[in-house]
Scaffold this active site. Structure first.
Site, PDB file in Angstrom:
ATOM      1  N   HIS A 156       4.160   2.990   2.516  1.00 24.29           N
ATOM      2  CA  HIS A 156       4.570   2.158   1.374  1.00 24.29           C
ATOM      3  C   HIS A 156       5.738   2.880   0.697  1.00 24.29           C
ATOM      4  O   HIS A 156       5.738   4.122   0.634  1.00 24.29           O
ATOM      5  CB  HIS A 156       3.449   2.055   0.324  1.00 24.29           C
ATOM      6  CG  HIS A 156       2.438   0.988   0.553  1.00 24.29           C
ATOM      7  ND1 HIS A 156       1.090   1.190   0.297  1.00 24.29           N
ATOM      8  CD2 HIS A 156       2.539  -0.310   0.957  1.00 24.29           C
ATOM      9  CE1 HIS A 156       0.420   0.073   0.552  1.00 24.29           C
ATOM     10  NE2 HIS A 156       1.270  -0.851   0.959  1.00 24.29           N
ATOM     11  N   CYS A 250      -0.338   4.504  -6.686  1.00 25.95           N
ATOM     12  CA  CYS A 250      -1.127   3.455  -6.013  1.00 25.95           C
ATOM     13  C   CYS A 250      -2.230   2.942  -6.930  1.00 25.95           C
ATOM     14  O   CYS A 250      -2.619   1.775  -6.841  1.00 25.95           O
ATOM     15  CB  CYS A 250      -1.803   4.002  -4.763  1.00 25.95           C
ATOM     16  SG  CYS A 250      -0.697   4.687  -3.553  1.00 25.95           S
TER      17      CYS A 250
HETATM   18  N1  ARG Z   1      -5.975   2.611   1.651  1.00 29.86           N
HETATM   19  C1  ARG Z   1      -4.968   1.836   1.013  1.00 29.86           C
HETATM   20  C2  ARG Z   1      -4.174   1.040   2.038  1.00 29.86           C
HETATM   21  O1  ARG Z   1      -3.930   1.576   3.088  1.00 29.86           O
HETATM   22  C3  ARG Z   1      -4.071   2.698   0.201  1.00 29.86           C
HETATM   23  C4  ARG Z   1      -3.063   1.933  -0.577  1.00 29.86           C
HETATM   24  C5  ARG Z   1      -2.132   2.817  -1.317  1.00 29.86           C
HETATM   25  N2  ARG Z   1      -1.366   2.080  -2.227  1.00 29.86           N
HETATM   26  C6  ARG Z   1      -0.053   2.286  -2.457  1.00 29.86           C
HETATM   27  N3  ARG Z   1       0.503   1.655  -3.434  1.00 29.86           N
HETATM   28  N4  ARG Z   1       0.668   3.083  -1.693  1.00 29.86           N
HETATM   29  O2  ARG Z   1      -3.817  -0.085   1.826  1.00 29.86           O
END
Ligand code: ARG
Length: 265
Positions: A156, A250
């Protein structure tokens, strides 16, 4: 924010997640409580989304929408296991008077989109579809800067880049394709370049209010660099969330109030 009452790593949708490695939920809850208290201590108002059983990643509220002022683009998750989070965000946002546009292309909200004061930095490569960028531009009426992510550890945008204020970002250049690195160098000549060690504790998964930068306690060189750049680093330990590939940012959907939406990062 959404308290990690049902937090777990039961499936793996990024390279950080290993369902065989146990998660300490009580510890996750204590760390999250401290993160929330930190925001409140800094003078921010925290709204809470009700956690739902069966949605173990719901603590990662940043993914639920992209919000600036009284407008939002809703999320459309890439993975079915998280799909149920989007309507919960939508209902909450609409309940406080924020207009939510229903997305067409896959987008994971503030995970991949960052408000940089008058423009939106938009990541793609692992989760959000580049087709979402046109939807962003249509909803918010500002330029969208597309950035290509190339390293699966930084899946991300918010794992590889933090906007500290409208002139300053911190980022890990190797997480981006060469052309995207070039764009960032041009737009942000005074950027803070993070070390790989700090990127790997998701130190860049930070939240800045333009003055304080809340970031992972383990990212110590980054905290020093942030301080040298004139910001106040505020370290918090969110090591349990890291087991799911998440961190400070996150866990935080920023609402960017209308009055400050123009200048606030
Ligand atoms: N386990 C989550 C996923 O893989 C983590 C999300 C992390 N969020 C972020 N904004 N980077 O979707």
């Amino acid at each position: 924010m959404c308290r990690p009452e049902h937090f777990a790593v039961h499936y793996s949708i990024n390279v950080w997640m290993d369902p065989a490695r146990p998660v300490d939920r009580d510890r996750a809850l204590a760390q999250w409580d401290e993160l929330r208290a930190t925001y409140e201590r800094l003078g921010h108002r925290v709204h809470l989304l009700d956690p739902r059983p069966g949605l173990p990643d719901m603590v990662f509220a940043a993914n639920g929408a992209f919000v600036v002022g009284d407008r939002a683009l809703g999320a459309r998750f890439r993975e079915l296991v998280r799909a149920g989070e989007a309507p919960a965000h939508r209902a909450w946002l609409e309940g406080v008077g924020i207009g939510v546009t229903e997305p067409v292309a896959v987008n994971e909200g503030e995970g991949d989109f960052a408000w940089a004061g008058g423009r939106i930095l938009a990541g793609a490569g692992f989760r959000s579809d580049p087709a979402a960028h046109a939807e962003l531009a249509a909803v918010f009426g500002v330029p969208v800067v597309p950035l290509e992510l190339v390293d699966p550890r930084f899946y991300h945008l918010d794992t590889a880049l933090a906007v500290l204020d409208r002139h300053t970002i911190a980022y890990f250049p190797p997480a981006f394709a060469p052309a995207s690195q070039e764009i960032l160098r041009t737009l942000f000549p005074q950027a803070i370049v993070a070390t790989e060690a700090d990127a790997l504790v998701l130190g860049l998964n930070a939240v800045s209010d333009g003055r304080h930068v809340v970031l992972a306690a383990q990212a110590s060189a980054l905290a020093d660099a942030v301080a040298r750049a004139g910001f106040e680093p505020v370290p918090v330990d969110v090591s349990e969330l890291l087991k799911s590939g998440g961190g400070v940012k996150c866990a935080t959907l920023e609402l960017h109030a209308p009055s400050i939406a123009e200048e606030h990062p």
